[in-house]
Design a protein around this motif. Structure first.
Motif, PDB file in Angstrom:
ATOM      1  N   LEU A 182      48.473  44.987  36.737  1.00  0.00           N
ATOM      2  CA  LEU A 182      47.427  45.914  37.254  1.00  0.00           C
ATOM      3  C   LEU A 182      47.247  47.315  36.425  1.00  0.00           C
ATOM      4  O   LEU A 182      46.094  47.631  36.315  1.00  0.00           O
ATOM      5  N   LEU A 185      44.896  45.995  33.754  1.00  0.00           N
ATOM      6  CA  LEU A 185      43.541  46.210  34.226  1.00  0.00           C
ATOM      7  C   LEU A 185      42.808  47.811  34.194  1.00  0.00           C
ATOM      8  O   LEU A 185      41.782  47.674  33.719  1.00  0.00           O
ATOM      9  N   GLU A 186      43.876  48.284  34.562  1.00  0.00           N
ATOM     10  CA  GLU A 186      43.249  49.793  34.645  1.00  0.00           C
ATOM     11  C   GLU A 186      42.982  50.407  33.247  1.00  0.00           C
ATOM     12  O   GLU A 186      41.991  51.056  33.074  1.00  0.00           O
ATOM     13  N   ASP A 189      39.685  48.841  31.955  1.00  0.00           N
ATOM     14  CA  ASP A 189      38.679  49.518  32.806  1.00  0.00           C
ATOM     15  C   ASP A 189      38.403  50.543  32.098  1.00  0.00           C
ATOM     16  O   ASP A 189      37.212  51.047  31.851  1.00  0.00           O
ATOM     17  N   LEU A 195      36.105  43.780  33.744  1.00  0.00           N
ATOM     18  CA  LEU A 195      37.241  43.110  34.402  1.00  0.00           C
ATOM     19  C   LEU A 195      37.074  41.807  34.800  1.00  0.00           C
ATOM     20  O   LEU A 195      38.307  40.895  34.714  1.00  0.00           O
ATOM     21  N   LEU A 255      40.352  48.082  41.802  1.00  0.00           N
ATOM     22  CA  LEU A 255      40.114  47.227  40.507  1.00  0.00           C
ATOM     23  C   LEU A 255      39.184  46.085  41.055  1.00  0.00           C
ATOM     24  O   LEU A 255      38.301  45.733  40.411  1.00  0.00           O
ATOM     25  N   LYS A 258      35.638  46.677  40.906  1.00  0.00           N
ATOM     26  CA  LYS A 258      34.862  46.622  39.751  1.00  0.00           C
ATOM     27  C   LYS A 258      34.775  45.277  39.040  1.00  0.00           C
ATOM     28  O   LYS A 258      34.752  45.301  37.823  1.00  0.00           O
ATOM     29  N   ALA A 260      37.686  42.935  39.079  1.00  0.00           N
ATOM     30  CA  ALA A 260      38.919  42.258  38.769  1.00  0.00           C
ATOM     31  C   ALA A 260      39.374  41.287  39.814  1.00  0.00           C
ATOM     32  O   ALA A 260      39.020  41.177  40.680  1.00  0.00           O
TER      33      ALA A 260
END
Length: 368
Positions: A182, A185-186, A189, A195, A255, A258, A260
């Motif tokens: 996670l 992913l952040e 982003d 993503l 996420l 967006k 993910a």
């Protein structure tokens, strides 16, 4: 071609079947394509032991080794070339599957050098290198879930590279793996990376857990013997409960908005080690959607022949399995020590296989 009814049932239940093996012979003979066409294989995982067995046990690589030796390549460069070539070819074979599943499946995994398991920066660097050399969007880079591997997972995911996190044994470490994903992913982003292009699995090892705990239960004797063969499935089921919790969190939902995708749980080490146990137990008892089960061919054949799928896992099943682990602990098994031993031995086994591969190829280079 017609798919096997039992492997199709597993696929229909939300379990992606990946083959835990790869060799040039599988690629050139058409065997791998046949498994795609008839037994629902939608991906491949590799590891140092698989490459050691493939390259040391066949003549398929002799011509390439001789050519690379004449070009003055050292043993590390030769092994890198052989393994990445096979992974690239497999990725090309699975490209239609990747396209049809929007990148969820059709994945081929290749592991960073196991000697780097405790070196974060070198792991990150080699993950980038392997991704660039294979140069296929459906490749996954395998990174071990050591303490030093966790920040590497975040950095590599953050760069937009798909990752297969390997050698997960404890539920607590699995939580850390998901958090690392996670965080990656952040980071991606924030860097403006799409993503939806990033995929990941967390490879939770099953049969090795039973092997270690069964040995300890046998030393304890008495009523403890009744707990044999329950730890591996219970541990994995509890892990799936963590998956359900983490990927329904507000953090992930932000996420997901967006683009993910979840990091699917992958059941690894699903070949049964104890002949007293049903040879499909780590498949039949771990049906959950969405998950991956990566199988050696012996297990795949058993599943195709006589698998009887159990009830799909949910949060309630995870809670019930936690009680099984508590019983094992109460019987006198130090679970924290088991986790530590299995992680250390897992890294050591892959290092040993890699070193044996290097020695074999070095000898072939010397005689070329």
């Amino acid at each position: 071609m017609t798919q096997n009814t039992r492997t199709q049932a597993l696929s229909d239940a939300g379990v992606s079947i990946w083959l835990d093996d790869l060799s040039r012979g599988r690629l050139t003979s058409g065997n791998l394509q046949e498994l795609v066409d008839t037994k629902n294989i939608v991906g491949v995982t590799t590891n140092p032991s698989i490459f050691q067995a493939a390259i040391s046990g066949a003549q398929d690589y002799d011509a390439d080794i001789a050519e690379l030796a004449k070009a003055g390549k050292d043993v590390d460069a030769v092994v890198e070339k052989l393994t990445t070539d096979d992974v690239r070819s497999a990725a090309d074979l699975f490209a239609p599957v990747a396209e049809a599943t929007e990148g969820q499946d059709g994945r081929v995994s290749i592991e960073v050098d196991p000697r780097l398991a405790h070196e974060t920066e070198k792991t990150i660097a080699q993950a980038h290198r392997l991704s660039e050399i294979v140069d296929r969007s459906n490749v996954m880079i395998k990174i071990p879930a050591t303490k030093e591997g966790l920040p590497a997972i975040t950095e590599v995911i953050g760069a937009g590279i798909s990752v297969n996190v390997t050698l997960i044994f404890s539920v607590d470490r699995y939580r850390e793996v998901i958090d690392a994903y996670l965080a990656g992913l952040e980071k991606a982003d924030a860097a403006g990376i799409d993503l939806s292009t990033i995929r990941s699995v967390g490879s939770f090892f099953v049969s090795r857990f039973d092997t270690e705990i069964d040995a300890r239960l046998e030393k304890l004797g008495g009523d403890a013997l009744e707990l044999r063969g329950k730890a591996g499935v219970a541990n994995a089921r509890v892990a799936f409960g963590v998956y359900l919790e983490k990927f329904s969190s507000e953090r992930f939902e932000k996420l997901a908005a967006k683009g993910a995708r979840v990091q699917r749980a992958l059941w690894a080490s699903t070949g049964v080690k104890n002949p007293e146990y049903a040879d499909t137990m780590y498949v039949d008892q771990l049906v959950a959607s969405p998950t991956v089960n990566t199988m050696p061919e012996k297990t795949l054949d058993a599943v195709a022949d006589h698998s009887e799928l159990g009830k799909a896992l949910d949060a309630e099943a995870a809670q019930a399995s936690a009680a099984d682990l508590e019983k094992i602990s109460a019987a006198g098994v130090d679970l924290d020590d088991v986790y530590a031993v299995l992680e250390r031995e897992g890294v050591e086994k892959f290092e040993k296989a890699w070193n044996e591969l290097l020695e074999t190829v070095a000898a072939q280079i010397a005689s070329a």
